[in-house]
Motif scaffolding. Structure first.
Motif, mmCIF file in Angstrom:
data_model
loop_
_atom_site.group_PDB
_atom_site.id
_atom_site.type_symbol
_atom_site.label_atom_id
_atom_site.label_comp_id
_atom_site.label_asym_id
_atom_site.label_seq_id
_atom_site.Cartn_x
_atom_site.Cartn_y
_atom_site.Cartn_z
ATOM 1 N N LYS A 79 0.831 -1.207 0.000
ATOM 2 C CA LYS A 79 0.000 0.000 0.000
ATOM 3 C C LYS A 79 0.864 1.254 0.000
ATOM 4 C CE LYS A 79 -3.677 2.357 2.576
ATOM 5 N NZ LYS A 79 -4.549 2.316 3.784
ATOM 6 N N GLU A 80 1.907 1.262 0.823
ATOM 7 C CA GLU A 80 2.788 2.430 0.883
ATOM 8 C C GLU A 80 3.510 2.645 -0.448
ATOM 9 O OE1 GLU A 80 6.687 4.089 3.373
ATOM 10 O OE2 GLU A 80 5.546 2.380 4.145
ATOM 11 N N PHE A 81 3.955 1.549 -1.060
ATOM 12 C CA PHE A 81 4.648 1.680 -2.348
ATOM 13 C C PHE A 81 3.703 2.197 -3.423
ATOM 14 C CE2 PHE A 81 6.120 0.022 -6.451
ATOM 15 C CZ PHE A 81 7.402 0.549 -6.486
ATOM 16 N N GLU A 82 2.472 1.715 -3.420
ATOM 17 C CA GLU A 82 1.488 2.176 -4.399
ATOM 18 C C GLU A 82 1.249 3.672 -4.262
ATOM 19 O OE1 GLU A 82 -1.344 -1.681 -5.355
ATOM 20 O OE2 GLU A 82 -1.806 -0.454 -3.587
ATOM 21 N N GLU A 83 1.155 4.147 -3.011
ATOM 22 C CA GLU A 83 0.921 5.573 -2.772
ATOM 23 C C GLU A 83 2.107 6.410 -3.238
ATOM 24 O OE1 GLU A 83 0.143 5.656 1.399
ATOM 25 O OE2 GLU A 83 -1.961 5.035 1.191
ATOM 26 N N LYS A 84 3.322 5.898 -3.038
ATOM 27 C CA LYS A 84 4.517 6.642 -3.423
ATOM 28 C C LYS A 84 4.764 6.619 -4.926
ATOM 29 C CE LYS A 84 7.213 6.432 0.854
ATOM 30 N NZ LYS A 84 8.505 6.034 1.468
ATOM 31 N N SER A 85 4.492 5.488 -5.545
ATOM 32 C CA SER A 85 4.830 5.309 -6.959
ATOM 33 C C SER A 85 3.680 5.606 -7.910
ATOM 34 C CB SER A 85 5.299 3.870 -7.204
ATOM 35 O OG SER A 85 4.225 2.957 -7.006
ATOM 36 N N GLY A 86 2.449 5.547 -7.395
ATOM 37 C CA GLY A 86 1.289 5.715 -8.260
ATOM 38 C C GLY A 86 0.989 4.486 -9.088
ATOM 39 N N ALA A 87 1.656 3.389 -8.771
ATOM 40 C CA ALA A 87 1.465 2.150 -9.531
ATOM 41 C C ALA A 87 0.547 1.182 -8.790
ATOM 42 C CB ALA A 87 2.817 1.481 -9.765
ATOM 43 N N ASP A 88 -0.055 0.283 -9.537
ATOM 44 C CA ASP A 88 -0.799 -0.829 -8.953
ATOM 45 C C ASP A 88 0.158 -2.002 -8.827
ATOM 46 O OD1 ASP A 88 -3.247 0.531 -8.873
ATOM 47 O OD2 ASP A 88 -3.695 0.004 -10.946
ATOM 48 N N VAL A 89 0.192 -2.599 -7.635
ATOM 49 C CA VAL A 89 1.070 -3.740 -7.394
ATOM 50 C C VAL A 89 0.231 -5.002 -7.268
ATOM 51 C CG1 VAL A 89 2.806 -4.759 -5.875
ATOM 52 C CG2 VAL A 89 2.752 -2.274 -6.226
ATOM 53 N N ASN A 90 0.514 -5.968 -8.107
ATOM 54 C CA ASN A 90 -0.176 -7.254 -8.065
ATOM 55 C C ASN A 90 0.826 -8.324 -7.639
ATOM 56 O OD1 ASN A 90 -2.755 -6.338 -9.056
ATOM 57 N ND2 ASN A 90 -1.799 -6.111 -11.060
ATOM 58 N N VAL A 91 0.553 -8.952 -6.493
ATOM 59 C CA VAL A 91 1.474 -9.928 -5.929
ATOM 60 C C VAL A 91 0.884 -11.329 -6.018
ATOM 61 C CG1 VAL A 91 2.792 -10.613 -3.890
ATOM 62 C CG2 VAL A 91 2.313 -8.194 -4.303
ATOM 63 N N VAL A 92 1.673 -12.267 -6.499
ATOM 64 C CA VAL A 92 1.319 -13.682 -6.491
ATOM 65 C C VAL A 92 2.295 -14.377 -5.547
ATOM 66 C CG1 VAL A 92 1.186 -15.823 -7.828
ATOM 67 C CG2 VAL A 92 0.360 -13.667 -8.818
ATOM 68 N N PHE A 93 1.768 -15.069 -4.537
ATOM 69 C CA PHE A 93 2.626 -15.768 -3.588
ATOM 70 C C PHE A 93 2.817 -17.218 -4.016
ATOM 71 C CE2 PHE A 93 0.820 -12.368 -0.878
ATOM 72 C CZ PHE A 93 2.020 -11.775 -0.487
#
Length: 347
Positions: free
Chosen positions: A50-64
């Motif tokens: 969430k913090e990275f998305e706010e800083k970068s303006g990107a959507d992060v999609n994670v697959v574990f």
């Protein structure tokens, strides 16, 4: 006539507005940045994302993922096109580089790398992360594979894995059920310099040593939870701790009176890294993620939450004088597995 034209013009104008609006949305969608991450649980926690998305303006999609084989299947299966970056240990990393499935990293875009702990900051001394002068991965977290001992039952505190063979602990040892690792750690106890590339004679020597160890073993375990359950129900003094500090943390949380040591002959250890795929869509964005998670606060949170050592903040996973032997691909996994099955079947 005029009225009719006006009536026709209204839906026409509305249609044009709708078309323009749709076009703008489509354009915005096309410009939206997306980061596709393949990682182990604990490497991309929701609050970090969430913090990275706010800083970068990107959507992060994670697959574990849950196994090394699963990582390989997903990256190799799409020839690197389904993900931008992935977490992988240094031993496994080599086959991705060999297959052309990684993209070298520009360290200028990862300034936090320079602030990593001394044993990780000089990448030329971190085996496996570089190839032909190019950086293919950045260290992220690690753990040693050491020895857990019950402080009420083991005195003095052990310093070597040799204690596993001590006759006074017969029937009080838990060992990990894995041929590759058992041959490697036993090689270190025998003073063999390269535990990952054994000769036939060395394998025979190690096999005999492991057959002797089996006489002291109460049980073999496969998971940390299984080891804890056996420990809680039996008289266990020593555990060959495949899961390192993560295993220690779980046992201490359960109230076990234990301590942990990295053996003086050297402890096997794993080192997980971040690598860019050959199909990375936004290289600079992926490098921004690596830089972001190399913050000291995230390193500290990683260790607190998982028990793993991180590469930017000190943790109990390795002391200044500990000798860590990072895992490498072994000479013949099938042979080691076959010999291990023979050892377990020995009377």
């Amino acid at each position: 006539m005029f009225g009719t034209l006006v009536k026709r013009g209204l839906p026409l104008m509305a249609g044009l507005c709708a078309l323009v609006g749709t076009t703008l949305v489509a354009a915005q969608g096309a410009d939206a940045k997306e980061l596709r991450v393949l990682a182990w649980q604990g490497y991309a926690d929701e609050d970090w994302v969430k913090e990275f998305e706010e800083k970068s303006g990107a959507d992060v999609n994670v697959v574990f993922i849950g196994t090394d084989d699963e990582i390989w299947a997903k990256i190799k299966g799409s020839e690197g096109k389904d993900f931008d970056l992935f977490a992988v240990n240094t031993a496994q990393l080599q086959r991705y580089i060999d297959a052309g499935l990684t993209t070298p990293i520009d360290l200028d875009n990862v300034p936090n790398q320079k602030a990593q702990l001394p044993i990780f900051s000089d990448l030329t001394k971190v085996k496996g992360v570089m190839r032909d002068g190019k950086v293919h991965a950045i260290p992220f977290c690690f753990d040693s594979i050491g020895l857990i001992y019950d402080t009420d039952k083991v005195n003095p505190a052990p310093t070597s894995m040799d204690v596993l063979w001590d006759a006074k602990y017969k029937g009080k040892v838990l060992a990990y059920d894995n041929g590759e690792h058992n041959f490697s750690f036993t090689a270190l106890t025998l003073g063999i310099a390269d535990p990952f590339n054994l000769t036939a004679a060395q394998m025979d020597e190690i096999k005999a040593k492991l057959v002797a160890l089996k006489g002291n073993v109460l049980s073999f375990y496969s998971t940390a939870d299984e080891a804890l359950q056996i420990y809680q129900s039996n008289d266990v003094a020593l555990i060959w701790a495949n899961y390192g500090q993560q295993q220690v943390k779980a046992m201490q949380d359960a109230g076990a009176h234990i301590a942990y040591v990295n053996p003086s002959e050297g402890a096997l250890a794993w080192l997980d890294t971040w690598a860019l795929t050959s199909g990375v869509q936004d290289k600079e964005l992926a490098e921004q993620w690596i830089d972001f998670v190399l913050q000291k606060k995230i390193g500290e949170q990683l260790s607190q939450r998982t028990g793993f050592g991180n590469t930017v903040a000190p943790s109990p996973n390795a002391g200044a004088n500990d000798k860590l032997i990072y895992l490498e691909a072994v000479e013949d996994p099938t042979k080691r597995s076959d010999l291990w099955n023979e050892i377990k079947a020995a009377q």
